[in-house]
Design an enzyme around this catalytic site. Structure first.
Site, PDB file in Angstrom:
ATOM      1  N   CYS A  21      -3.707   5.230  -3.364  1.00 56.71           N
ATOM      2  CA  CYS A  21      -4.880   5.973  -3.261  1.00 56.71           C
ATOM      3  C   CYS A  21      -4.614   7.271  -4.179  1.00 56.71           C
ATOM      4  CB  CYS A  21      -5.241   6.241  -1.901  1.00 56.71           C
ATOM      5  SG  CYS A  21      -3.984   7.066  -0.828  1.00 56.71           S
ATOM      6  N   ASP A  24       0.923  -1.278  -0.027  1.00 48.89           N
ATOM      7  CA  ASP A  24      -0.112  -0.108   0.023  1.00 48.89           C
ATOM      8  C   ASP A  24       0.709   1.112   0.003  1.00 48.89           C
ATOM      9  OD1 ASP A  24      -2.311   1.420   0.255  1.00 48.89           O
ATOM     10  OD2 ASP A  24      -2.866   1.137   2.360  1.00 48.89           O
TER      11      ASP A  24
HETATM   12  C1  LIG Z   1      -1.031   4.613   2.168  1.00 50.04           C
HETATM   13  S1  LIG Z   1      -0.451   4.715   3.770  1.00 50.04           S
HETATM   14  C2  LIG Z   1      -0.551   2.965   4.220  1.00 50.04           C
HETATM   15  C3  LIG Z   1      -2.058   2.827   4.916  1.00 50.04           C
HETATM   16  C4  LIG Z   1      -2.297   1.498   5.477  1.00 50.04           C
HETATM   17  N1  LIG Z   1      -1.959   0.457   4.822  1.00 50.04           N
HETATM   18  C5  LIG Z   1      -3.617   1.251   5.905  1.00 50.04           C
HETATM   19  O1  LIG Z   1      -4.665   0.634   5.296  1.00 50.04           O
HETATM   20  O2  LIG Z   1      -4.036   1.562   7.101  1.00 50.04           O
HETATM   21  C6  LIG Z   1       1.274   4.635   3.514  1.00 50.04           C
HETATM   22  C7  LIG Z   1       2.235   4.293   4.503  1.00 50.04           C
HETATM   23  O3  LIG Z   1       3.540   3.925   4.065  1.00 50.04           O
HETATM   24  C8  LIG Z   1       4.707   4.614   4.994  1.00 50.04           C
HETATM   25  N2  LIG Z   1       5.760   4.270   4.329  1.00 50.04           N
HETATM   26  C9  LIG Z   1       6.311   5.312   3.417  1.00 50.04           C
HETATM   27  N3  LIG Z   1       7.468   4.944   2.962  1.00 50.04           N
HETATM   28  C10 LIG Z   1       7.932   3.880   3.608  1.00 50.04           C
HETATM   29  C11 LIG Z   1       8.834   2.743   3.756  1.00 50.04           C
HETATM   30  N4  LIG Z   1       9.962   2.897   2.847  1.00 50.04           N
HETATM   31  N5  LIG Z   1       8.948   1.758   4.439  1.00 50.04           N
HETATM   32  C12 LIG Z   1       8.045   1.653   5.251  1.00 50.04           C
HETATM   33  N6  LIG Z   1       6.624   2.252   5.279  1.00 50.04           N
HETATM   34  C13 LIG Z   1       6.804   3.264   4.646  1.00 50.04           C
HETATM   35  C14 LIG Z   1       3.835   6.068   5.362  1.00 50.04           C
HETATM   36  O4  LIG Z   1       4.490   6.139   6.775  1.00 50.04           O
HETATM   37  C15 LIG Z   1       2.503   5.650   5.601  1.00 50.04           C
HETATM   38  O5  LIG Z   1       2.264   5.282   6.837  1.00 50.04           O
END
Ligand SMILES: C[S@@+](CC[C@H](N)C(=O)[O-])C[C@H]1O[C@@H](n2cnc3c(N)ncnc32)[C@H](O)[C@@H]1O
Length: 450
Positions: free
Chosen positions: A384, A331
């Protein structure tokens, strides 16, 4: 003066909202700006002050381009930041007319007088708001001829959407300007959609089914007033977002990587679907803490072994099992261009270069995760967003890069990838052919390792 019984004084609400607005305009997301605008520090404590300030700040953000146009036209020079912010949130209230105009102007002037950095400008604020009331009938149609005002987005953003969707762009903008629907995911471990709809009907709450486990409450309400929310019977999750965990196709015993997991909506959902082992990986430790509270509320660990890991999914070697994962849900971080009606600040926080930068990051994460997928395993990519650079283009690149990646149908009768555009709540049939019509904008693609 308290114009609505039991509500905090509007002057206090405007001061807190203005504080958040000033931070938003300096580049902070509105939710974070509202957290920083801690009401107790700014105004006498009132139990409903934070919620009221959030409503006022969101209302202004939904009219940001128009508010800028009004201030630009009615003031001879750019007001100081705290003054401009107070004018902006007061104008937002005048635009939606939820209170008498004279109350809003009076309370804005009181708010100005209560703060050292706005006190001297209280006359200016009074004059500007009154002038808007006198001239709004002439000025509004003029301002609304500008697309940026009509669609409340910067010009470059509008151009990108128009280039990608020459026929659907106006529909997308219209949906994105509407109030977002409150959609719940019914926890199948605890109840059924039919039983939950009965419960709502008994409590006099209008609702309809908009997905296999999705229920739309026709009138939004705070989560603590949603029946069964505190007990984990339901969670707040858009009907489109609910499709990701469903389409991942998890079964009992599978080892699953929930990559980019916070705040954990999909992690909890995976545990509702099957008895799985989930590694929920999130890079931001503060956001990762929210996964735990979601898991606790939904009792997700009663059915699944879930490990919340604070790490970078671009380096999966540090947490991935030797045998790899049976399923990976990526995601990915994105522009969030599909959820603007929930977060009207998004178009104003992004810069044109962000689209390409985020697409590069998404490609890096997908490429890093593919090697830790077990043979015959499946990876679902989701964003999204409605920008093709983050969706269809991403998938074309991925398929060319990985010869062992086979695109497989998301579910029977569907293609291997789909772009959902934000759907209107006015739809006659909110749930049709197994697909919701009331949903935000998402892109999904499913690959199997051959
Ligand atoms: C779209 S949100 C995810 C929503 C979640 N899957 C849900 O359904 O509640 C994207 C998330 O990815 C995290 N993120 C961004 N880069 C990342 C990385 N390199 N490794 C792990 N998490 C990361 C962000 O901090 C954010 O919380």
């Amino acid at each position: 003066m308290n114009d609505v019984a039991g509500a905090p004084p509007l002057a206090d609400v405007l001061r807190v909202a203005a504080f958040a607005w000033a931070r938003l305009r300096a580049g902070t997301s509105l939710d974070r700006a509202l957290e920083l605008a801690h009401p107790a520090a700014l105004a006498p404590a009132h139990p409903r002050l934070a919620a009221a300030a959030m409503d006022v700040a969101y209302t202004a953000t939904r009219h940001l381009a128009l508010i800028d146009a009004v201030i630009g036209r009615l003031s001879t020079r750019t007001p100081d930041v705290p003054v401009g912010a107070l004018v902006a949130v007061a104008l937002g209230q005048l635009l939606v007319s939820r209170r008498a105009d004279y109350v809003i102007v009076d309370q804005a002037v009181r708010a100005a007088k209560a703060n050292a950095d706005t006190r001297a400008a209280s006359g200016f604020i009074n004059a500007l708001l009154r002038r808007w009331l006198r001239e709004r009938d002439t000025l509004l149609p003029e301002f609304e001829r500008d697309d940026s005002v009509r669609f409340n987005a910067p010009r470059w953003w509008i151009d990108c959407i128009r280039a990608a969707y020459p026929h659907d762009a106006d529909g997308i903008f219209r949906v994105q300007r509407a109030a977002p629907p409150l959609v719940l995911r019914v926890n199948r471990r605890r109840t059924t959609v039919a039983a939950y709809l009965d419960r709502l009907a008994r409590e006099g709450i209008d609702a309809s089914q908009v997905g296999a486990y999705a229920v739309w409450l026709h009138t939004p309400r705070p989560v603590d007033a949603v029946p069964g929310f505190g007990d984990g019977d339901v969670s707040v999750q858009d009907a489109g977002a609910q499709l990701a965990a469903e389409w991942l196709g998890v079964r009992d015993g599978m080892r699953v990587l929930d990559a980019c997991a916070a705040p954990g909506g999909k992690t909890a959902q995976l545990a509702e679907i099957a008895n799985v082992q989930v590694d929920a990986v999130e890079i931001d430790s503060q956001r990762a803490a929210r996964i735990e509270s979601n898991l606790a509320r939904t009792s997700a660990r009663a059915h699944a072994r879930i490990c919340v890991i604070v790490d970078d999914v671009a380096k999966p070697q540090s947490f991935a099992p030797k045998a790899g994962y049976d399923r990976i849900l990526l995601d990915a971080p994105c522009t969030a261009s599909g959820i603007v009606r929930r977060h009207p600040d998004i178009p104003w926080l992004r810069r044109p270069a962000d689209v390409a930068q985020l697409a590069t990051l998404q490609a890096r994460l997908a490429d890093a995760l593919w090697p830790v997928l077990a043979p015959a395993g499946r990876l679902l990519y989701v964003v999204c967003s409605v920008f093709p650079e983050e969706g269809e283009r991403q998938v074309e690149r991925f398929a060319a890069q990985w010869t062992d990646a086979r695109a497989v149908p998301l579910t029977s009768g569907m293609k291997a990838s789909v772009q959902l555009l934000p759907g209107e709540t006015a739809a006659a049939q909110p749930y049709r052919g197994g697909l919701p019509t009331v949903h935000d904008g998402f892109f999904f693609a499913l690959f199997e390792k051959s």
